[in-house]
Design an enzyme around this catalytic site. Structure first.
Site, PDB file in Angstrom:
ATOM      1  N   GLY A   1       0.835  -1.191   0.000  1.00  0.00           N
ATOM      2  CA  GLY A   1       0.000   0.000   0.000  1.00  0.00           C
ATOM      3  C   GLY A   1       0.869   1.241   0.000  1.00  0.00           C
ATOM      4  O   GLY A   1       2.073   1.196  -0.298  1.00  0.00           O
ATOM      5  N   ALA A   2       0.288   2.373   0.343  1.00  0.00           N
ATOM      6  CA  ALA A   2       1.044   3.627   0.347  1.00  0.00           C
ATOM      7  C   ALA A   2       2.255   3.549   1.268  1.00  0.00           C
ATOM      8  O   ALA A   2       3.339   4.036   0.931  1.00  0.00           O
ATOM      9  CB  ALA A   2       0.128   4.782   0.769  1.00  0.00           C
TER      10      ALA A   2
ATOM     11  N   ALA B   1      -5.980  -1.255   1.180  1.00  0.00           N
ATOM     12  CA  ALA B   1      -6.937  -0.225   1.566  1.00  0.00           C
ATOM     13  C   ALA B   1      -6.532   1.168   1.096  1.00  0.00           C
ATOM     14  O   ALA B   1      -7.386   2.042   0.928  1.00  0.00           O
ATOM     15  CB  ALA B   1      -7.114  -0.235   3.090  1.00  0.00           C
TER      16      ALA B   1
ATOM     17  N   GLU C   1     -13.277  18.699   5.691  1.00  0.00           N
ATOM     18  CA  GLU C   1     -13.776  17.424   6.203  1.00  0.00           C
ATOM     19  C   GLU C   1     -13.994  17.534   7.707  1.00  0.00           C
ATOM     20  O   GLU C   1     -13.532  18.473   8.369  1.00  0.00           O
ATOM     21  CB  GLU C   1     -12.805  16.280   5.875  1.00  0.00           C
ATOM     22  CG  GLU C   1     -12.780  15.941   4.393  1.00  0.00           C
ATOM     23  CD  GLU C   1     -12.036  14.662   4.093  1.00  0.00           C
ATOM     24  OE1 GLU C   1     -11.553  13.997   5.036  1.00  0.00           O
ATOM     25  OE2 GLU C   1     -11.925  14.303   2.902  1.00  0.00           O
TER      26      GLU C   1
ATOM     27  N   TRP D   1      -8.377   2.817  -1.654  1.00  0.00           N
ATOM     28  CA  TRP D   1      -9.751   3.249  -1.397  1.00  0.00           C
ATOM     29  C   TRP D   1      -9.819   4.618  -0.711  1.00  0.00           C
ATOM     30  O   TRP D   1     -10.907   5.167  -0.541  1.00  0.00           O
ATOM     31  CB  TRP D   1     -10.464   2.219  -0.521  1.00  0.00           C
ATOM     32  CG  TRP D   1     -10.578   0.864  -1.134  1.00  0.00           C
ATOM     33  CD1 TRP D   1      -9.806   0.342  -2.135  1.00  0.00           C
ATOM     34  CD2 TRP D   1     -11.512  -0.150  -0.792  1.00  0.00           C
ATOM     35  NE1 TRP D   1     -10.206  -0.936  -2.423  1.00  0.00           N
ATOM     36  CE2 TRP D   1     -11.253  -1.277  -1.614  1.00  0.00           C
ATOM     37  CE3 TRP D   1     -12.540  -0.237   0.150  1.00  0.00           C
ATOM     38  CZ2 TRP D   1     -11.978  -2.448  -1.530  1.00  0.00           C
ATOM     39  CZ3 TRP D   1     -13.262  -1.413   0.227  1.00  0.00           C
ATOM     40  CH2 TRP D   1     -13.001  -2.503  -0.603  1.00  0.00           C
TER      41      TRP D   1
ATOM     42  N   LYS E   1       0.976 -10.018  -0.383  1.00  0.00           N
ATOM     43  CA  LYS E   1       0.279 -11.305  -0.406  1.00  0.00           C
ATOM     44  C   LYS E   1      -0.733 -11.425  -1.536  1.00  0.00           C
ATOM     45  O   LYS E   1      -1.222 -12.511  -1.828  1.00  0.00           O
ATOM     46  CB  LYS E   1      -0.402 -11.569   0.932  1.00  0.00           C
ATOM     47  CG  LYS E   1      -1.613 -10.710   1.236  1.00  0.00           C
ATOM     48  CD  LYS E   1      -2.231 -11.146   2.552  1.00  0.00           C
ATOM     49  CE  LYS E   1      -3.487 -10.372   2.876  1.00  0.00           C
ATOM     50  NZ  LYS E   1      -4.090 -10.809   4.155  1.00  0.00           N
TER      51      LYS E   1
ATOM     52  N   HIS F   1     -13.732   0.896  10.099  1.00  0.00           N
ATOM     53  CA  HIS F   1     -13.033   1.608   9.022  1.00  0.00           C
ATOM     54  C   HIS F   1     -11.520   1.662   9.209  1.00  0.00           C
ATOM     55  O   HIS F   1     -10.774   1.434   8.263  1.00  0.00           O
ATOM     56  CB  HIS F   1     -13.599   3.023   8.922  1.00  0.00           C
ATOM     57  CG  HIS F   1     -13.013   3.844   7.820  1.00  0.00           C
ATOM     58  ND1 HIS F   1     -13.076   3.466   6.491  1.00  0.00           N
ATOM     59  CD2 HIS F   1     -12.343   5.041   7.837  1.00  0.00           C
ATOM     60  CE1 HIS F   1     -12.477   4.390   5.740  1.00  0.00           C
ATOM     61  NE2 HIS F   1     -12.019   5.340   6.530  1.00  0.00           N
TER      62      HIS F   1
ATOM     63  N   ARG G   1      -8.724   8.888  14.860  1.00  0.00           N
ATOM     64  CA  ARG G   1      -7.976   9.516  13.769  1.00  0.00           C
ATOM     65  C   ARG G   1      -8.748  10.674  13.151  1.00  0.00           C
ATOM     66  O   ARG G   1      -9.935  10.556  12.851  1.00  0.00           O
ATOM     67  CB  ARG G   1      -7.657   8.476  12.692  1.00  0.00           C
ATOM     68  CG  ARG G   1      -6.978   9.058  11.457  1.00  0.00           C
ATOM     69  CD  ARG G   1      -6.610   7.985  10.464  1.00  0.00           C
ATOM     70  NE  ARG G   1      -7.758   7.321   9.871  1.00  0.00           N
ATOM     71  CZ  ARG G   1      -8.430   7.770   8.821  1.00  0.00           C
ATOM     72  NH1 ARG G   1      -8.105   8.941   8.280  1.00  0.00           N
ATOM     73  NH2 ARG G   1      -9.432   7.082   8.321  1.00  0.00           N
TER      74      ARG G   1
ATOM     75  N   GLU H   1      -0.994   1.968   8.863  1.00  0.00           N
ATOM     76  CA  GLU H   1      -2.023   1.504   9.794  1.00  0.00           C
ATOM     77  C   GLU H   1      -1.533   0.359  10.663  1.00  0.00           C
ATOM     78  O   GLU H   1      -2.057   0.143  11.756  1.00  0.00           O
ATOM     79  CB  GLU H   1      -3.275   1.088   9.024  1.00  0.00           C
ATOM     80  CG  GLU H   1      -4.506   0.900   9.906  1.00  0.00           C
ATOM     81  CD  GLU H   1      -5.778   0.679   9.116  1.00  0.00           C
ATOM     82  OE1 GLU H   1      -6.818   0.381   9.745  1.00  0.00           O
ATOM     83  OE2 GLU H   1      -5.755   0.802   7.868  1.00  0.00           O
TER      84      GLU H   1
ATOM     85  N   ARG I   1     -15.497  11.599  13.730  1.00  0.00           N
ATOM     86  CA  ARG I   1     -16.135  10.356  13.293  1.00  0.00           C
ATOM     87  C   ARG I   1     -16.667   9.527  14.451  1.00  0.00           C
ATOM     88  O   ARG I   1     -17.743   8.926  14.355  1.00  0.00           O
ATOM     89  CB  ARG I   1     -15.140   9.526  12.481  1.00  0.00           C
ATOM     90  CG  ARG I   1     -14.880  10.073  11.104  1.00  0.00           C
ATOM     91  CD  ARG I   1     -13.800   9.282  10.397  1.00  0.00           C
ATOM     92  NE  ARG I   1     -13.615   9.733   9.018  1.00  0.00           N
ATOM     93  CZ  ARG I   1     -12.665   9.298   8.218  1.00  0.00           C
ATOM     94  NH1 ARG I   1     -11.796   8.396   8.654  1.00  0.00           N
ATOM     95  NH2 ARG I   1     -12.559   9.749   6.979  1.00  0.00           N
TER      96      ARG I   1
ATOM     97  N   HIS J   1     -16.518   4.257  10.650  1.00  0.00           N
ATOM     98  CA  HIS J   1     -16.932   5.341   9.751  1.00  0.00           C
ATOM     99  C   HIS J   1     -18.453   5.440   9.796  1.00  0.00           C
ATOM    100  O   HIS J   1     -19.147   4.435   9.661  1.00  0.00           O
ATOM    101  CB  HIS J   1     -16.462   5.071   8.326  1.00  0.00           C
ATOM    102  CG  HIS J   1     -16.477   6.286   7.468  1.00  0.00           C
ATOM    103  ND1 HIS J   1     -17.646   6.878   7.026  1.00  0.00           N
ATOM    104  CD2 HIS J   1     -15.466   7.053   6.976  1.00  0.00           C
ATOM    105  CE1 HIS J   1     -17.347   7.940   6.306  1.00  0.00           C
ATOM    106  NE2 HIS J   1     -16.039   8.069   6.249  1.00  0.00           N
TER     107      HIS J   1
END
Length: 566
Positions: free
Chosen positions: A29-30, A57, A127, A60, A50, A352, A387, A376, A289, A243
């Protein structure tokens, strides 16, 4: 481990994966990709994932936060993050994040990430829980655009080798020093021990531990399971972010409806059209959240509507703005015969993001020398108990960049004693009977976790769940298949006899990781007798200064950290 047949196989049959690297990164991922790009180019890097690339994630993610507007400051970003974190953020970690956010955006732009603009100026959105607009997007697919750009960069680097469909089974610790010196990898039908001077865990979170989640199927808590079983320090696993707004239609996967729509003016309402979140927080829909998710949960518990959901009313947003800004939401709703231009859409909270993880310092070091964690998987102290929106991608980039300072001996010691000059062992496996147990636990665990450790928790329910989980973990550890995870012999190469055996071992490994992270969440949730951020206890609904501490876990020992200071 019991095997029906053991024989020697030809070493030339071994898959083309080197026996050692300078650095092994687990995850694509990132966090994993940017880690690989940040490492000095003279280091030989093996990046194992894997699944295929671009399946985590990060793809997304909807946005990334940074104080880049002249009217904004890193100090304001720092303050908003601390406030959202409900007292458990580490101020120095948040400062590192906020101060380096503008530089992270500059780096991504240079790598080809095209963020939205208003004319020549980068577009910034508001946000929830941000005091001002500071979230950058690339349409509705920010994460995908970012991952595409990073992947292209990684594939061009001669010092980085990528191995897809490669599953990390266990960490390899030096018996004398306790340092991490490599990893056991399931790859192309072989289990191989690969040595490295440094191992970076970047496997993402564990959202699949819950039956309702926005996380992809690969999010099974692998890095945290690997680290905990190896004895690494784990921090704050009870804090899970739910979320508040996922499209909720019976029989379909949950679809995340980004909170940007609430920043654009969408309202959360109940079946009677009441904006009930204002009864819980003065910011209403734009509250953090955890507040919004709990408000929805409590309202559903009180009103027990049928269908069991509340609604997101996007009609206050101009229709053309919706078409320009949120086409994927329109498409998802149309697929299920929901016309969001004329009616509110049904939503409910889902799991989430995991704020807890493997405890690290500002240099991404874990408590095991030679082992690092990013994204994460890690608990850097940035997110605290909850978060702040769009800080997750930013954390991946900022903390992965810290690895640019990594200085290791590129000549890995002990490379001659790997055992690969020996003939690998070929084994016949028959795990069909055992897989009934594995499959049963894998299917029932997420339901148990959603019911016992979801948005609202209580002692009696948590204790019942822990008892059930302990029974499942005992069943798993007694299976022969688990020998390859829990009792494996370093340096011995094993060849599995079929693709089916490899699939079985991977499923067993994911199930073990999920039961381990479920155990960490449940035990920590039962231990923390207060409510804070992403951890709500109906029997202890208040936040207590007596719990202004991190939860720290090593092995089966739970204790509190030193008092958090601001």
């Amino acid at each position: 481990m019991q095997d029906s047949q053991i024989s020697l196989c030809n070493p030339s049959e071994l898959p083309n994966i080197p026996s050692q690297f300078d650095v092994i990164i687990i995850g694509s991922g990132a966090a994993g990709l940017y880690s690989a790009l940040s490492l000095p180019s003279y280091l030989q890097v093996g990046l194992i994932t894997k699944d295929a690339l671009k399946t985590g994630a990060s793809s997304w993610a909807r946005g990334i936060a940074a104080a880049i507007d002249p009217s904004d400051t890193p100090l304001s970003h720092w303050e908003d993050t601390l406030k959202a974190g409900a007292g458990l953020c580490e101020p120095e970690a948040v400062k590192l994040l906020a101060d380096n956010a503008p530089g992270a955006i500059k780096s991504l732009l240079e790598m080809g990430v095209n963020f939205d603009r208003h004319g020549q100026k980068l577009a910034l959105e508001l946000e929830a829980a941000h005091s001002r607009p500071r979230v950058l997007h690339s349409g509705e697919t920010t994460g995908k655009v970012l991952i595409d750009a990073l992947t292209a960069q990684v594939l061009e680097r001669e010092n980085i080798q990528v191995f897809s469909q490669a599953f990390a089974l266990s960490l390899w610790l030096n018996e004398v020093t306790g340092n991490c010196q490599g990893v056991s990898v399931l790859y192309q039908g072989y289990i191989r021990w690969v040595r490295a001077a440094a191992v970076v865990l970047a496997t993402g979170g564990g959202g699949q531990v819950f039956s309702h989640t926005t996380n992809p199927t690969v999010s099974t808590g692998d890095g945290i399971g690997l680290a905990w079983r190896a004895g690494a320090l784990i921090r704050d696993p009870e804090f899970v972010q739910f979320h508040p707004t996922a499209l909720t239609v019976t029989g379909i996967p949950r679809f995340l409806v980004t909170e940007i729509v609430r920043g654009e003016g969408a309202h959360l309402i109940d079946a009677q059209g009441q904006r009930f979140v204002f009864n819980h927080h003065p910011d209403g829909e734009l509250a953090p959240r955890d507040v919004v998710s709990l408000a929805i949960f409590c309202h559903l518990q009180q009103t027990k509507p049928d269908p069991y959901c509340v609604y997101l009313d996007l009609r206050p947003i101009k229709a053309q703005r919706m078409r320009d800004r949120f086409p994927s939401i329109i498409q998802a709703c149309q697929q299920w015969d929901i016309d969001l231009f004329t009616q509110p859409i049904p939503i409910a909270p889902v799991a989430h993001y995991w704020m807890g993880g493997v405890a690290t310092n500002l240099e991404c070091c874990t408590s095991i020398k030679g082992l690092y964690a990013i994204g994460e998987t890690a608990s850097t102290g940035v997110h605290g108990a909850n978060r702040l929106a769009s800080n997750s991608l930013l954390e991946c980039i900022v903390f992965a960049a810290q690895l640019s300072q990594l200085r290791i001996n590129s000549k890995v010691n002990g490379g001659d004693d790997m055992g690969y000059h020996s003939l690998p062992v070929k084994q016949e496996q028959d795990w069909n009977n055992e897989m009934d147990t594995v499959n049963s636990i894998r299917q029932n665990l997420p339901k148990l976790m959603w019911q016992s450790a979801g948005i609202s928790r209580s002692q009696a329910i948590l204790e019942d769940a822990i008892a059930q989980l302990n029974s499942w973990r005992s069943q798993l550890t007694e299976l022969n298949i688990m020998g390859y995870l829990l009792k494996a012999t370093p340096k011995q190469t094993v060849q599995l006899n079929s693709d089916r055996a490899e699939q079985h071992l991977r499923l067993a490994a994911e199930t073990l990781n999920l039961t381990d992270v479920a155990y960490l969440i449940l035990k920590s949730a039962a231990w923390r007798t207060e409510s804070r951020g992403g951890h709500y206890r109906s029997d202890y609904p208040q936040t207590s200064d007596d719990w202004l501490f991190h939860t720290l876990i090593q092995g089966d020992c739970w204790h509190k950290s030193g008092k958090i200071t601001s």
